[in-house]
Design an enzyme around this catalytic site. Sequence first.
Site, PDB file in Angstrom:
ATOM      1  N   CYS A  76      13.880  42.169  41.499  1.00  6.16           N
ATOM      2  CA  CYS A  76      13.042  41.438  42.617  1.00  6.16           C
ATOM      3  C   CYS A  76      12.200  40.665  41.839  1.00  6.16           C
ATOM      4  O   CYS A  76      12.341  39.324  42.408  1.00  6.16           O
ATOM      5  CB  CYS A  76      12.511  42.377  43.713  1.00  6.16           C
ATOM      6  SG  CYS A  76      13.751  43.456  44.549  1.00  6.16           S
ATOM      7  N   ARG A  78      12.667  50.366  35.311  1.00 11.52           N
ATOM      8  CA  ARG A  78      12.398  51.689  35.562  1.00 11.52           C
ATOM      9  C   ARG A  78      13.964  52.440  35.525  1.00 11.52           C
ATOM     10  O   ARG A  78      14.095  53.619  34.889  1.00 11.52           O
ATOM     11  CB  ARG A  78      11.846  52.037  36.654  1.00 11.52           C
ATOM     12  CG  ARG A  78      11.158  53.379  36.580  1.00 11.52           C
ATOM     13  CD  ARG A  78      10.161  53.785  37.534  1.00 11.52           C
ATOM     14  NE  ARG A  78      10.641  53.411  38.988  1.00 11.52           N
ATOM     15  CZ  ARG A  78      11.436  54.330  39.648  1.00 11.52           C
ATOM     16  NH1 ARG A  78      11.741  55.554  39.064  1.00 11.52           N
ATOM     17  NH2 ARG A  78      11.937  53.893  40.819  1.00 11.52           N
ATOM     18  N   HIS A 112       9.468  42.057  50.036  1.00 11.62           N
ATOM     19  CA  HIS A 112      10.052  43.594  49.750  1.00 11.62           C
ATOM     20  C   HIS A 112       9.916  44.083  51.160  1.00 11.62           C
ATOM     21  O   HIS A 112       9.116  43.947  51.900  1.00 11.62           O
ATOM     22  CB  HIS A 112       9.108  44.092  48.947  1.00 11.62           C
ATOM     23  CG  HIS A 112       9.573  44.123  47.466  1.00 11.62           C
ATOM     24  ND1 HIS A 112       8.836  43.446  46.395  1.00 11.62           N
ATOM     25  CD2 HIS A 112      10.688  44.752  46.964  1.00 11.62           C
ATOM     26  CE1 HIS A 112       9.561  43.792  45.408  1.00 11.62           C
ATOM     27  NE2 HIS A 112      10.564  44.578  45.621  1.00 11.62           N
ATOM     28  N   GLU A 118       5.347  39.016  48.770  1.00 16.08           N
ATOM     29  CA  GLU A 118       4.829  38.744  47.185  1.00 16.08           C
ATOM     30  C   GLU A 118       4.412  37.601  46.922  1.00 16.08           C
ATOM     31  O   GLU A 118       4.744  36.377  47.257  1.00 16.08           O
ATOM     32  CB  GLU A 118       6.120  39.022  46.265  1.00 16.08           C
ATOM     33  CG  GLU A 118       6.800  40.270  46.536  1.00 16.08           C
ATOM     34  CD  GLU A 118       5.799  41.531  46.073  1.00 16.08           C
ATOM     35  OE1 GLU A 118       4.807  41.565  45.392  1.00 16.08           O
ATOM     36  OE2 GLU A 118       6.249  42.599  46.647  1.00 16.08           O
TER      37      GLU A 118
END
Lengths: 217, 217, 217, 217
Positions: A145, A92, A169, A82
């Site tokens: 994250c 979510r 990830h 990332e």
Amino acid sequence: MSTRTVLVTGFEPFGGEAVNPSMAAVQGLAAAPPPGVALHTLILPVSLARTGPALRAAIAGLRPDVVIATGQAGGRAEISVERVAINVNDFRVPDNDGAQPTDAPVVATGPAAYFATIPVKSVVARLHASGIPAQLSNSAGTHLCNHTLYLLGHLAATEQPGLRGGFLHLPWLPEQVVRHPGQPSMGLPTLVLALKTAITAACETADDLRVAMGATH
Amino acid sequence: MSTRTVLVTGFEPFGGEAVNPSMAAVQGLAAAPPPGVALHTLILPVSLARTGPALRAAIAGLRPDVVIATGQAGGRAEISVERVAINVNDFRVPDNDGAQPTDAPVVATGPAAYFATIPVKSVVARLHASGIPAQLSNSAGTHLCNHTLYLLGHLAATEQPGLRGGFLHLPWLPEQVVRHPGQPSMGLPTLVLALKTAITAACETADDLRVAMGATH
Amino acid sequence: MSTRTVLVTGFEPFGGEAVNPSMAAVQGLAAAPPPGVALHTLILPVSLARTGPALRAAIAGLRPDVVIATGQAGGRAEISVERVAINVNDFRVPDNDGAQPTDAPVVATGPAAYFATIPVKSVVARLHASGIPAQLSNSAGTHLCNHTLYLLGHLAATEQPGLRGGFLHLPWLPEQVVRHPGQPSMGLPTLVLALKTAITAACETADDLRVAMGATH
Amino acid sequence: MSTRTVLVTGFEPFGGEAVNPSMAAVQGLAAAPPPGVALHTLILPVSLARTGPALRAAIAGLRPDVVIATGQAGGRAEISVERVAINVNDFRVPDNDGAQPTDAPVVATGPAAYFATIPVKSVVARLHASGIPAQLSNSAGTHLCNHTLYLLGHLAATEQPGLRGGFLHLPWLPEQVVRHPGQPSMGLPTLVLALKTAITAACETADDLRVAMGATH
């Protein structure tokens, strides 16, 4: 070069999964630590309230040179290194405490984003050189994250200058994908090798590669 | 409510394509403008040197209430409403002038990121209500699309307070996909309807929806 | 060349969907029939018991030169022109009567497979020339779409020699994909144009193209 | 139950790849053969002219009870257990001898298709129970993988009654995917475990599972 103190974190399972590839990979790494670094590992809770304090306490205690945090990216085929974290908590799915913030900041007084302070392109290049599928990613999402990478950036910018912090990830493990037909996965040996490779790249590289790894969208 | 002045931009083709869905959609919109707004359209050059000046000149002249910029996102299946732009030019492919910056800032003195100032979740919700595939996206890439959204944020933060600026990434047109086997596309009528719907949502909505539309990664 | 009699069929909705792109496309085609052919259309029930009899009755009555059956292929991005149907009913979801056969033959005494008798590669090439995403597919599944193509092959081999029969799988419509995030779709105008194009190719082409359109897997 | 004689085949690399996951997996299996079976392995040439003769010679010599052939399915995320092979050689890319047939039969006098004679659904179920991503596939393509499964069916139907023959398509290895960004892969340990699991299922299961594993398209 003196021995580097390295902290590698994973997350506990969430979202109905029995395992988390990041927890499994970090445990695998701890069982066979790479030579030449002082390795510490930590499994973080999936909790808006508790992730940050746990991370902060570990860093305050260890004063690591490098922190590589990892998490699950179900549906991705490659290791995602990332590049950036944004100042947004927009979950979510609820965390393991049932909290689900919407469009709240990670740090109320923080900037819109922080960039990872590990040499992200060098990490991707080393992963490729080791035969591991990897990409540079421009979004860590808006869940814990991203939250964790943002906090690493904030610590590097405020309390721990010089800290090299980054986030990887990881794809689902093969056994998780049995419940997600058609989705990609990555086996545990490859994940553990990826963590070792990322540690080496993050410790050894002072300046990041200047090569094109951007995305058109 | 007074008539809103709206600027909608698209990009010229690049990367070896004969067309750009954003140019086609903006031209289709201009040929059948929605009622109730003063619509202006602009096709931007795909150029590190020229995109920004063209955008800035148009905004300075028109003083629009709303700017919706659009671009091509080859390989995506849905309209992507972009949440954020980062301060990075990292071009995977050269622009139409041959320029290919690596890890350069969009604005040297700017912050790490700007958030879109249109109500992005309201736009997604309206697109869904109109039967149009759409998602909230947390990365506009690192090419000129991200660059454009970053500049809109910078203008809103510096010279044009109150400007509502946003960016929509559009899938390839069906005829482009003949050269990209297996990839998704979206027809021109759907793209034009999407732009009209986004304009309406951006003009009519003062406060964005507070619903979960985040991404876990 | 005398006027060809052409039958085009679609299916009613199934599997929880409110619409079926094949029904919508066939209705759109019937509302604007292509010149030069005697076009008949039929919406088939999604029913192990009733699909075959309805198809057989229509063919017995119309004695068509060409039959193009169509169905929904949710998740595919392109028009799939099917090459072959296998002698298997293995329904992943029940039909609209609740029937769900497992590993039963379509025709108990039939061969393992039938090949489509329309010029499948010519149809794909014409679709591409019309700017429509399309591929030659080597599996029509094991539900009623495969069942229908198998029956067309069986009729051509037994009762209706010379019948040109084929099957086109169509992507979801955009409005369906709002409930299937991230999935590809195709707009109704493109679907209707695809059917017209396929009819023309199937009527005008005596011998199929001999070009490589195979799949390595 | 007497000891079963099992032949497992893989293919040499083709299409510009340096390795073939099926060759690597078969070699890994040979290095650590499962107990209780008489295991033989064979790496087949990627050659229209030579694949069949090599396979036929091995089977004539070994008289195996079970043959599991394997090949590469670049881009697939799961082990694909193939249900059926069609009587078509339609090569999208030339073989390693430069041959590229178009719409030619595998066996000029053969039927349109043969079904695998291993218990395909039992194999999928055992793979899932072992935590290995797998699916039942209804197309083995039209290249040498399909060709090989067709020949196994033809041998079982003509010269070797009772032969249990099947085909497994394997994803790319991780190191291959470095050259195919974004594509799924599967690690060698998982592939080798998959072969062992498939052998066990094919040897131990007399009648296949009667469960729904079909595809709607």
